[in-house]
Design a protein around this motif. Structure first.
Motif, PDB file in Angstrom:
ATOM      1  N   LYS A 122      11.716  33.684  -2.023  1.00  0.00           N
ATOM      2  CA  LYS A 122      12.689  33.644  -0.937  1.00  0.00           C
ATOM      3  C   LYS A 122      12.474  34.796   0.031  1.00  0.00           C
ATOM      4  N   GLY A 123      12.787  34.552   1.283  1.00  0.00           N
ATOM      5  CA  GLY A 123      12.778  35.596   2.293  1.00  0.00           C
ATOM      6  C   GLY A 123      14.172  36.171   2.429  1.00  0.00           C
ATOM      7  N   THR A 124      14.271  37.269   3.128  1.00  0.00           N
ATOM      8  CA  THR A 124      15.560  37.910   3.363  1.00  0.00           C
ATOM      9  C   THR A 124      15.746  38.108   4.855  1.00  0.00           C
ATOM     10  N   ILE A 125      16.906  37.702   5.349  1.00  0.00           N
ATOM     11  CA  ILE A 125      17.274  37.967   6.736  1.00  0.00           C
ATOM     12  C   ILE A 125      18.403  38.993   6.692  1.00  0.00           C
ATOM     13  N   SER A 126      18.176  40.130   7.338  1.00  0.00           N
ATOM     14  CA  SER A 126      19.231  41.146   7.450  1.00  0.00           C
ATOM     15  C   SER A 126      20.045  40.827   8.689  1.00  0.00           C
ATOM     16  N   VAL A 127      21.356  40.706   8.523  1.00  0.00           N
ATOM     17  CA  VAL A 127      22.260  40.384   9.634  1.00  0.00           C
ATOM     18  C   VAL A 127      23.099  41.615   9.933  1.00  0.00           C
ATOM     19  N   ARG A 128      23.224  41.935  11.212  1.00  0.00           N
ATOM     20  CA  ARG A 128      24.041  43.077  11.635  1.00  0.00           C
ATOM     21  C   ARG A 128      24.599  42.776  13.016  1.00  0.00           C
ATOM     22  N   PHE A 129      25.869  43.042  13.207  1.00  0.00           N
ATOM     23  CA  PHE A 129      26.498  42.965  14.510  1.00  0.00           C
ATOM     24  C   PHE A 129      26.352  44.358  15.110  1.00  0.00           C
ATOM     25  N   GLN A 130      25.742  44.449  16.283  1.00  0.00           N
ATOM     26  CA  GLN A 130      25.418  45.773  16.809  1.00  0.00           C
ATOM     27  C   GLN A 130      25.514  45.812  18.314  1.00  0.00           C
ATOM     28  N   GLN A 131      26.021  46.926  18.828  1.00  0.00           N
ATOM     29  CA  GLN A 131      26.011  47.151  20.266  1.00  0.00           C
ATOM     30  C   GLN A 131      24.575  47.417  20.681  1.00  0.00           C
ATOM     31  N   ASN A 132      24.188  46.881  21.814  1.00  0.00           N
ATOM     32  CA  ASN A 132      22.806  46.988  22.259  1.00  0.00           C
ATOM     33  C   ASN A 132      22.578  48.217  23.147  1.00  0.00           C
ATOM     34  N   SER A 133      23.111  49.371  22.692  1.00  0.00           N
ATOM     35  CA  SER A 133      22.876  50.615  23.412  1.00  0.00           C
ATOM     36  C   SER A 133      23.089  51.790  22.456  1.00  0.00           C
ATOM     37  N   ASP A 134      22.441  52.897  22.779  1.00  0.00           N
ATOM     38  CA  ASP A 134      22.525  54.119  21.984  1.00  0.00           C
ATOM     39  C   ASP A 134      23.976  54.572  21.896  1.00  0.00           C
ATOM     40  N   PRO A 135      24.497  54.889  20.767  1.00  0.00           N
ATOM     41  CA  PRO A 135      23.882  55.206  19.474  1.00  0.00           C
ATOM     42  C   PRO A 135      23.794  54.009  18.512  1.00  0.00           C
ATOM     43  N   TRP A 136      23.811  52.768  19.018  1.00  0.00           N
ATOM     44  CA  TRP A 136      23.620  51.544  18.244  1.00  0.00           C
ATOM     45  C   TRP A 136      24.700  51.319  17.193  1.00  0.00           C
ATOM     46  N   VAL A 144      20.797  38.126   3.694  1.00  0.00           N
ATOM     47  CA  VAL A 144      20.898  36.712   3.345  1.00  0.00           C
ATOM     48  C   VAL A 144      19.559  36.256   2.787  1.00  0.00           C
ATOM     49  N   LYS A 145      19.565  35.722   1.573  1.00  0.00           N
ATOM     50  CA  LYS A 145      18.344  35.194   0.950  1.00  0.00           C
ATOM     51  C   LYS A 145      18.158  33.749   1.398  1.00  0.00           C
ATOM     52  N   VAL A 146      16.951  33.421   1.843  1.00  0.00           N
ATOM     53  CA  VAL A 146      16.670  32.063   2.302  1.00  0.00           C
ATOM     54  C   VAL A 146      15.498  31.481   1.520  1.00  0.00           C
ATOM     55  N   GLY A 147      15.678  30.251   1.078  1.00  0.00           N
ATOM     56  CA  GLY A 147      14.662  29.540   0.315  1.00  0.00           C
ATOM     57  C   GLY A 147      13.966  28.493   1.170  1.00  0.00           C
ATOM     58  N   PRO A 148      13.255  27.556   0.530  1.00  0.00           N
ATOM     59  CA  PRO A 148      12.435  26.592   1.266  1.00  0.00           C
ATOM     60  C   PRO A 148      13.204  25.458   1.948  1.00  0.00           C
ATOM     61  N   ALA A 149      14.460  25.227   1.566  1.00  0.00           N
ATOM     62  CA  ALA A 149      15.251  24.154   2.188  1.00  0.00           C
ATOM     63  C   ALA A 149      16.175  24.734   3.245  1.00  0.00           C
TER      64      ALA A 149
END
Length: 156
Positions: A122-136, A144-149
């Motif tokens: 399985k792959g892992t997708i890291s999810v984060r809600f973030q402001q798109n400016s410094d200091p982030w 989130v673990k993702v499999g083949p389906a």
């Protein structure tokens, strides 16, 4: 997004919703219909897959296929090597309205790993809600673990 040694991840139809009322939005009739079905208010256009990306050593491209859930389109990410920093490769979903302090935000998306050189495949997708400016500043970090389906995932 961090993935095991070699991985290909496809992500389709991400949608973001606020539990509290969002500022007035100019949504198409199709998005208004989707917004009416959500428990909160839609704050992005899930039909847009022209996400900005950042990082080195990866490839991404759009894929269309009627078999892809959530609308028949996805973004395919190919990441040849894992990086210990989850922010080394990023995709940014553009928002239609602001998120205010105290809002509950949920992101939902379909994803699958086409291949992953990890013990569980399985792959892992890291999810984060973030402001798109410094200091982030950000919140809601989740892996989130993702499999083949194709599977639906949500992070709040």
């Amino acid at each position: 997004m961090t993935i095991g040694k070699t991985a290909m991840i496809a992500v389709a139809a991400s949608l973001l919703a606020l539990s509290a009322p969002a500022p007035a939005q100019k949504l198409s009739p199709e998005l208004q219909a989707l917004d009416a079905k959500l428990p909160g208010d839609l704050i992005n256009d899930p039909t847009r897959l022209d996400w900005a990306t950042q990082g080195q050593g990866f490839k991404s491209h759009g894929v269309t296929d009627p078999a892809i859930p959530g609308g028949g389109a996805a973004i395919h990410f190919e990441i040849p090597k894992a990086d210990p920093q989850p922010y080394s490769i990023q995709a940014f979903v553009p928002l239609l309205s602001k998120i205010s302090k105290g809002d509950t935000v949920t992101i939902g998306f379909y994803a699958r790993a086409l291949a992953a050189e990890t013990p569980d495949g399985k792959g892992t997708i890291s999810v984060r809600f973030q402001q798109n400016s410094d200091p982030w500043p950000g919140f809601g970090d989740a892996a989130v673990k993702v499999g083949p389906a194709w599977e639906w995932h949500e992070v709040s």
